[in-house]
Motif scaffolding. Structure first.
Motif, short mmCIF file in Angstrom:
data_model
loop_
_atom_site.label_atom_id
_atom_site.label_comp_id
_atom_site.label_asym_id
_atom_site.label_seq_id
_atom_site.Cartn_x
_atom_site.Cartn_y
_atom_site.Cartn_z
N VAL A 129 23.85 45.38 42.05
CA VAL A 129 25.23 46.01 42.19
C VAL A 129 25.65 45.55 43.51
O VAL A 129 25.38 46.11 44.62
N GLN A 130 26.64 44.27 43.66
CA GLN A 130 26.90 44.18 45.01
C GLN A 130 28.42 43.93 44.77
O GLN A 130 29.18 44.11 43.88
N MET A 131 28.99 43.85 46.23
CA MET A 131 30.45 43.94 46.43
C MET A 131 31.25 42.50 46.90
O MET A 131 30.57 42.27 47.96
N MET A 132 32.54 42.34 46.32
CA MET A 132 33.33 41.35 46.96
C MET A 132 34.37 42.25 47.66
O MET A 132 35.06 42.73 47.00
N PHE A 133 34.47 42.02 49.12
CA PHE A 133 35.65 42.73 49.78
C PHE A 133 36.79 42.03 49.95
O PHE A 133 37.05 40.89 49.65
N ALA A 153 36.95 40.29 57.83
CA ALA A 153 36.43 41.48 58.66
C ALA A 153 34.88 42.02 57.86
O ALA A 153 34.42 42.71 58.78
N ALA A 154 34.62 41.45 56.70
CA ALA A 154 33.14 41.87 56.09
C ALA A 154 31.97 40.99 56.92
O ALA A 154 31.13 41.38 56.39
N MET A 155 32.52 40.09 57.59
CA MET A 155 31.33 39.29 58.06
C MET A 155 31.33 39.43 59.71
O MET A 155 32.43 39.61 60.29
N ASP A 156 30.05 39.21 60.32
CA ASP A 156 29.91 39.51 61.46
C ASP A 156 30.55 38.09 62.30
O ASP A 156 29.87 36.91 61.90
N ARG A 185 34.92 32.46 49.30
CA ARG A 185 33.79 31.85 48.75
C ARG A 185 32.61 32.26 49.35
O ARG A 185 31.50 32.45 48.76
N VAL A 186 32.51 32.02 50.58
CA VAL A 186 31.47 32.63 51.38
C VAL A 186 30.98 34.12 51.11
O VAL A 186 29.68 34.57 50.92
N GLY A 187 31.99 34.86 50.97
CA GLY A 187 31.74 36.28 50.52
C GLY A 187 31.10 36.50 49.08
O GLY A 187 30.36 37.27 48.91
N PHE A 188 31.38 35.56 48.24
CA PHE A 188 31.13 35.22 46.72
C PHE A 188 29.76 35.11 47.04
O PHE A 188 28.77 35.73 46.41
N ALA A 189 29.38 33.91 47.77
CA ALA A 189 27.89 33.75 47.80
C ALA A 189 27.18 34.76 48.39
O ALA A 189 25.96 34.84 47.89
N ALA A 223 34.44 43.59 42.80
CA ALA A 223 35.53 42.82 43.55
C ALA A 223 36.67 43.67 43.67
O ALA A 223 37.48 43.82 42.93
N ASP A 224 37.04 43.95 44.93
CA ASP A 224 37.88 44.72 45.56
C ASP A 224 39.04 44.09 45.92
O ASP A 224 38.84 43.36 47.30
N GLU A 225 40.06 43.84 45.17
CA GLU A 225 41.15 42.63 45.71
C GLU A 225 40.85 41.60 46.45
O GLU A 225 41.06 41.27 47.59
N PRO A 226 39.89 40.46 45.66
CA PRO A 226 39.26 39.64 46.57
C PRO A 226 40.44 38.54 46.45
O PRO A 226 39.96 37.66 47.19
N VAL A 227 41.35 38.39 45.83
CA VAL A 227 42.21 37.25 45.83
C VAL A 227 43.93 37.84 46.21
O VAL A 227 44.80 36.86 46.39
N SER A 228 44.01 38.91 46.70
CA SER A 228 45.36 39.66 47.00
C SER A 228 45.92 38.82 48.18
O SER A 228 47.29 38.75 48.28
#
Length: 678
Positions: free
Chosen positions: A446-450, A455-458, A514-518, A530-535
């Motif tokens: 179970v993985q998440m797309m933010f 903000a989800a990447m360093d 796309r990087v977050g999806f990968a 997937a939490d609001e991935p295209v808003s």
């Protein structure tokens, strides 16, 4: 004479080694009491046009050529002190993100009154009274109290109202609204747009509405300017543009809308490539490299502006649509230019996740001993299932509990009650009951797309490390196998392998998603939340991400829980839709059934507030929507939690909580004592 007259405006931004031609020779006018829309993708020059009018350009920015006349005065010829007297007085501006635009150290009332004191010379008491007056004017609840609040104490919709109040404090002649509803859910968005519209009529004020949302423009603007690569490529009256776009770029934007794909059952049209580099713009048509109709002359020279008999202006050698003549009514409607390829289908299998009576309460504490004085009911007994290969959409206003459900599923929060059985009935594992060590092993599945991929990447890590991180943590494969895996993932999400060495800030918004999806795909999960991935994405980039999610679902057999406040997007992607309100699931069923024939009054209200790219539809539903404010989750209403805003509420609704009941289509359920249909 027009209130605002922009003539041949050029705005440049000087970088260390180059110059960006951000706005390149645009001209337009705005009459008093008129609303002009400016639409286009990110980077097309919309916001830079607004900032040029305000003369609030970034470092290195300048407007070396052209003129901006406001009531006959050229703003580009004013000195800094004279221009300071125009900003906030004759021209007001609503910025895209009120949280970063408002001063966090000052109360709302003080920030509004400061403008009144500077421009009107009012005393402290008089300026504060004016601040409360305009807060009341923009529909702020309890304006006296809100004037004493700080920005962080207000909701997103209230902050936007405070920003509008600040812009209107001195009754400006012109209001510039730059993406005023981008981060808001559909109900608050509709309230803000109606507020701007009513204030325009009341104050006879001109409005420039800047947005990438074609639905927002449809029911609000009198005329529309379509911008691409720093230029206006098409301009005409709103009804004419929506009925008969002449420029291929405008047509492509319409074809990218998710409602088109959902209605036709075909893939969304995706504009190929990227906008040109404006440090060295091409001498020929700037849209030619991405245009499906481009010919040799488009690549050889720049098309001049053409104006037909009805005043429809466009810059294209080979226009689409139909030529119009004076005296003829616009009868042409948009033709379907999307790909004839059907949306890839995925075989739906057995139940993968079964959520039963899920509860999440947050304690409210006080004092040094952190004594509990109350509870926030974020999720209150939610139940649903997700099957293998299925997409379940979850919609609702901000604060309804959607994101909390997502965090519970991926283990970012611990549930207060209920179960989340992953793997199927009889053989699954209850993720709500397992110990942290066991839960860590389940996180592979179970993985998440933010929502905010950046903000989800360093920001200090290259994306190669960002994507590989889940594999390293889970100790999946050897070092070489991990390297091969991320190269495969980049190919799957449509990014070049050479991009692995870049940092997150070097990617566009769509590329970062796309990087977050990968990254979410890295450990080969079975379910992606997937939490609001295209808003926050433009419609053209949004279509690329949605198509990609559909393609990889069909290829890998993925399941999705897709969270959004946009029912059009959810309808395109989802097999079933669940509607949440104040922690409760009030309706769930097949996507087409919920969209076409909702049972619950809240679902109907959400549908009525969705901006539709059709001026006639938007104007016809002007009075529709959901009234009132979302109640507090600390003390939710008794019985049906929606009753305080429901047009059909009766005494029974306050006494008895409705339960989910079956309606019509198999699997269509709603919780309502007085449904829209039996």
């Amino acid at each position: 004479m027009a209130l605002l007259e922009v003539q041949n405006l050029h705005t440049q931004i000087k970088l260390k080694r180059s110059v960006v031609q951000a706005v390149d020779g645009i001209s337009f006018s705005v009459e008093a009491g008129e609303t002009i829309g400016i639409v286009g993708e990110s980077g097309c020059g919309k916001t830079m046009t607004a900032m040029s009018i305000m003369r609030l350009l970034p470092n290195g920015g300048s407007s070396p050529d052209g003129s901006i006349f406001l009531d006959g005065r050229d703003l580009l010829q004013l000195d800094d002190d004279e221009m300071a007297g125009v900003r906030g007085n004759e021209i007001g501006m609503i910025f895209q993100d009120p949280m970063t635009s408002l001063n966090p150290t000052m109360t709302i009332g003080r920030q509004i009154s400061e403008s009144v004191r500077i421009h009107r010379g009012a005393g402290k008491a008089e300026a504060h009274a004016r601040a409360v007056e305009v807060l009341n004017l923009v529909g702020m609840p309890s304006p006296q109290q809100r004037a004493r609040d700080y920005p962080h104490q207000l909701s997103g919709g209230m902050r936007q109202r405070a920003m509008i109040a600040m812009a209107l404090a001195n009754e400006p002649k012109l209001l510039i609204a730059d993406e005023p509803t981008t981060a808001l859910d559909v109900t608050v968005q509709k309230q803000i747009l109606e507020l701007i519209d009513s204030l325009r009529e009341r104050l006879d004020m001109a409005v420039i509405l800047v947005t990438h949302d074609l639905g927002v423009i449809a029911g609000r603007a009198d005329r529309v300017n379509v911008m691409y690569a720093g230029r206006i490529v098409e301009t005409t009256r709103t009804e004419r543009l929506y009925a008969n776009p002449r420029h291929p770029y405008t047509e492509a934007l319409f074809d990218s809308l998710p409602e088109r794909g959902a209605e036709s059952g075909t893939r969304l049209y995706s504009i190929p490539g990227l906008p040109p580099d404006l440090t060295d713009p091409p001498a020929a048509c700037r849209f030619a490299p991405r245009c499906r109709y481009a010919q040799a002359d488009c690549r050889a020279q720049d098309p001049p502006n053409r104006v037909d008999e009805v005043g429809h202006e466009f810059a294209c050698f080979h226009p689409v649509g139909a030529a119009e003549r004076a005296g003829e009514e616009v009868t042409v409607t948009l033709t379907e230019k999307t790909s004839s390829e059907e949306i890839p289908s995925t075989e739906i299998g057995e139940v993968l996740l079964e959520v039963t009576d899920l509860v999440k309460d947050y304690p409210i504490t006080k004092g040094l001993l952190r004594r509990q004085i109350g509870t926030v009911s974020a999720v209150a007994g939610v139940s649903f299932t997700i099957r293998k290969g299925e997409t379940v959409g979850l919609v609702g206003e901000s604060g309804c509990g959607k994101t909390t459900v997502a965090k519970l599923l991926v283990g970012l929060e611990e549930s207060t009650g209920g179960s989340m059985v992953f793997g199927g009935p009889g053989k699954g594992v209850d993720m709500a009951a397992v110990k942290p060590a066991k839960r860590r092993a389940l996180s592979r599945d179970v993985q998440m797309m933010f929502q905010d991929s950046y903000a989800a990447m360093d920001p200090r890590m290259r994306v190669q490390t960002v994507v590989r991180e889940p594999l390293d943590i889970q100790k999946i494969g050897s070092k070489q196998e991990r390297e091969d895996r991320i190269r495969t993932l980049f190919d799957q999400v449509g990014l070049p392998v050479s991009a692995l060495e870049r940092y997150p800030h070097e990617f566009s918004g769509g590329q970062r998603q796309r990087v977050g999806f990968a990254r979410a795909l890295a450990p080969a999960p079975k379910l992606i939340v997937a939490d609001e991935p295209v808003s926050a994405l433009d419609v053209s980039i949004q279509s690329q991400v949605l198509n990609l999610m559909k393609d990889l679902q069909a290829e890998l057999g993925l399941s999705y829980l897709f969270i959004s406040h946009d029912l059009s997007v959810v309808r395109y992607l989802s097999d079933r839709i669940g509607v949440m309100y104040l922690g409760k699931l009030v309706e769930i069923g097949p996507a087409d059934a919920v969209y076409a024939r909702p049972v619950h009054h809240y679902t109907r209200g959400l549908l009525d507030t969705i901006p539709v790219a059709d001026p006639e539809v938007e104007k016809a539903k002007a009075a529709a929507g959901i009234a009132g404010e979302l109640p507090s989750a600390i003390n939710p209403p008794s019985g049906c939690r929606f009753r305080t805003r429901c047009p059909a509420a009766q005494e029974l609704c306050a006494q008895v909580e409705p339960t989910l009941s079956d309606y019509g289509t198999e699997g269509h359920q709603a919780a309502c004592h007085f449904p829209l249909w039996e």
